[in-house]
Scaffold this motif. Structure first.
Motif, PDB file in Angstrom:
ATOM      1  N   GLN A  92       0.837  -1.205   0.000  1.00 33.84           N
ATOM      2  CA  GLN A  92       0.000   0.000   0.000  1.00 33.84           C
ATOM      3  C   GLN A  92       0.870   1.253   0.000  1.00 33.84           C
ATOM      4  N   GLN A  93       1.944   1.234   0.780  1.00 35.47           N
ATOM      5  CA  GLN A  93       2.845   2.384   0.810  1.00 35.47           C
ATOM      6  C   GLN A  93       3.543   2.554  -0.538  1.00 35.47           C
ATOM      7  N   ASP A  94       3.946   1.447  -1.144  1.00 33.91           N
ATOM      8  CA  ASP A  94       4.562   1.517  -2.478  1.00 33.91           C
ATOM      9  C   ASP A  94       3.586   2.107  -3.494  1.00 33.91           C
ATOM     10  N   LEU A  95       2.316   1.728  -3.402  1.00 33.60           N
ATOM     11  CA  LEU A  95       1.303   2.251  -4.310  1.00 33.60           C
ATOM     12  C   LEU A  95       1.130   3.754  -4.108  1.00 33.60           C
ATOM     13  N   LYS A  96       1.065   4.189  -2.846  1.00 34.39           N
ATOM     14  CA  LYS A  96       0.937   5.616  -2.567  1.00 34.39           C
ATOM     15  C   LYS A  96       2.125   6.390  -3.142  1.00 34.39           C
ATOM     16  N   THR A  97       3.321   5.843  -2.967  1.00 35.76           N
ATOM     17  CA  THR A  97       4.521   6.488  -3.492  1.00 35.76           C
ATOM     18  C   THR A  97       4.472   6.560  -5.013  1.00 35.76           C
ATOM     19  N   ALA A  98       4.048   5.495  -5.660  1.00 34.46           N
ATOM     20  CA  ALA A  98       3.968   5.469  -7.117  1.00 34.46           C
ATOM     21  C   ALA A  98       2.935   6.467  -7.631  1.00 34.46           C
ATOM     22  N   ILE A  99       1.801   6.564  -6.947  1.00 37.26           N
ATOM     23  CA  ILE A  99       0.769   7.521  -7.358  1.00 37.26           C
ATOM     24  C   ILE A  99       1.278   8.949  -7.200  1.00 37.26           C
ATOM     25  N   GLU A 100       1.962   9.224  -6.096  1.00 33.57           N
ATOM     26  CA  GLU A 100       2.527  10.561  -5.898  1.00 33.57           C
ATOM     27  C   GLU A 100       3.535  10.895  -6.989  1.00 33.57           C
ATOM     28  N   ALA A 101       4.383   9.946  -7.352  1.00 33.73           N
ATOM     29  CA  ALA A 101       5.373  10.165  -8.407  1.00 33.73           C
ATOM     30  C   ALA A 101       4.677  10.389  -9.750  1.00 33.73           C
ATOM     31  N   TYR A 102       3.634   9.637 -10.021  1.00 32.60           N
ATOM     32  CA  TYR A 102       2.881   9.795 -11.267  1.00 32.60           C
ATOM     33  C   TYR A 102       2.238  11.181 -11.342  1.00 32.60           C
ATOM     34  N   ARG A 103       1.631  11.595 -10.242  1.00 33.34           N
ATOM     35  CA  ARG A 103       1.008  12.927 -10.205  1.00 33.34           C
ATOM     36  C   ARG A 103       2.050  14.024 -10.393  1.00 33.34           C
TER      37      ARG A 103
END
Length: 69
Positions: free
Chosen positions: A52-63
């Motif tokens: 879940q933390q990896d997903l949050k980090t990936a979404i932040e990087a994408y944004r």
């Protein structure tokens, strides 16, 4: 190569889908199974938390990338 009878395979499949018959297990085996299952669930919960933390980090990087465009 032997494949066994179709009836026997059907019975085996039914046993797998029904799950273990815990009512017939000895208390010692139930306790061991429960301890192993709990340990595995704790490990899976930790893995889920990391994912879940990896997903949050990936979404932040994408944004952040989208903002640069």
């Amino acid at each position: 190569m032997t494949t066994g009878s179709p009836q026997r395979n059907d019975v085996s499949r039914q046993n797998l889908t029904a799950g273990p018959d815990f009512a017939t297990w000895q208390q010692e085996n139930l306790a061991k199974f429960a301890a192993e299952a709990y340990s595995k669930m704790c490990g899976q919960a930790e893995e889920i938390m990391h994912l879940q933390q990896d997903l949050k980090t990936a979404i932040e990087a994408y944004r952040a990338l989208l903002r640069l465009s």
